[in-house]
Design a protein around this motif. Sequence first.
Motif, PDB file in Angstrom:
ATOM      1  N   CYS A  96      36.324  46.005  44.343  1.00 13.21           N
ATOM      2  CA  CYS A  96      37.352  47.053  44.246  1.00 13.21           C
ATOM      3  C   CYS A  96      36.808  48.408  44.672  1.00 13.21           C
ATOM      4  N   THR A 133      31.017  41.680  40.019  1.00 15.99           N
ATOM      5  CA  THR A 133      31.367  41.335  41.402  1.00 15.99           C
ATOM      6  C   THR A 133      32.758  41.849  41.748  1.00 15.99           C
ATOM      7  N   ARG A 134      33.717  41.603  40.862  1.00 20.50           N
ATOM      8  CA  ARG A 134      35.083  42.068  41.133  1.00 20.50           C
ATOM      9  C   ARG A 134      35.145  43.593  41.150  1.00 20.50           C
ATOM     10  N   HIS A 166      36.777  35.192  43.198  1.00 20.59           N
ATOM     11  CA  HIS A 166      37.021  36.535  42.648  1.00 20.59           C
ATOM     12  C   HIS A 166      38.202  37.206  43.340  1.00 20.59           C
ATOM     13  N   LEU A 167      38.295  37.066  44.658  1.00 22.07           N
ATOM     14  CA  LEU A 167      39.388  37.681  45.409  1.00 22.07           C
ATOM     15  C   LEU A 167      40.736  37.085  45.001  1.00 22.07           C
ATOM     16  N   LEU A 216      39.729  41.575  34.371  1.00 24.69           N
ATOM     17  CA  LEU A 216      39.561  41.452  35.821  1.00 24.69           C
ATOM     18  C   LEU A 216      38.461  42.389  36.320  1.00 24.69           C
ATOM     19  N   ASP A 264      34.102  42.151  35.344  1.00 27.00           N
ATOM     20  CA  ASP A 264      33.106  41.399  36.104  1.00 27.00           C
ATOM     21  C   ASP A 264      32.506  42.303  37.181  1.00 27.00           C
ATOM     22  N   ARG A 312      41.498  35.865  42.099  1.00 27.53           N
ATOM     23  CA  ARG A 312      41.826  36.427  40.780  1.00 27.53           C
ATOM     24  C   ARG A 312      42.358  37.854  40.902  1.00 27.53           C
ATOM     25  N   LEU A 313      41.738  38.651  41.766  1.00 25.40           N
ATOM     26  CA  LEU A 313      42.183  40.039  41.944  1.00 25.40           C
ATOM     27  C   LEU A 313      43.566  40.116  42.571  1.00 25.40           C
TER      28      LEU A 313
END
Length: 189
Positions: free
Chosen positions: A26, A21-22, A54-55, A16, A19, A57-58
């Motif tokens: 964060c 972007t992720r 991405h959000l 997670l 990446d 997935r987080l």
Amino acid sequence: MSVGTDGRGMSELAALLADGTRASICVALLDGRAWTAGELARRAGVAPSTASDHLTRLVRGGLLVEERQGRHRYLRLAGPSVAQLIEDLAGHAPAAPPPTGSLRATTATASLAYARTCYDHLAGRLGVLVYDALLAERRLDRSSGLALTPDGWAWVAGLGVPVEVLRAARRPVVRDCLEVGRASGRERG
């Protein structure tokens, strides 16, 4: 997400954050605020549709929580332990190159480097100066983990802070931040 005995959960968590972007999302959320998906997309430099994936997935991975207000979706870190994890990982990452860009962006970056909050504590150069002063005045002790000394507790009480509430809290009263290691060249404790 639990780690389990085979480490599969840990590898899923690492994926997670692997990446860029992720990870950027964060790090942006370390300020403790809840941000909209659009704000996080702009901060990460991606399209809103990309950020949305991405959000999601987080959130599914347990790193972020979502709050809805009307048609708006706000996201924040899932809690202090997630913020500590992000800080710890960021502390092991190489320093980013200095930003280039407009005068406004450079001024904003310089201001944030001087004084800001990082999730729930003072950060930036000002935070490091306070930290160093408390160590120099023997109000903080690092000999067996970072802790307030009796003089430190008296100083905090002198500020009008109810120390009984702090002592009863489950969370640590003081802790190292990645800013301390980066700004002063010291390793984090």
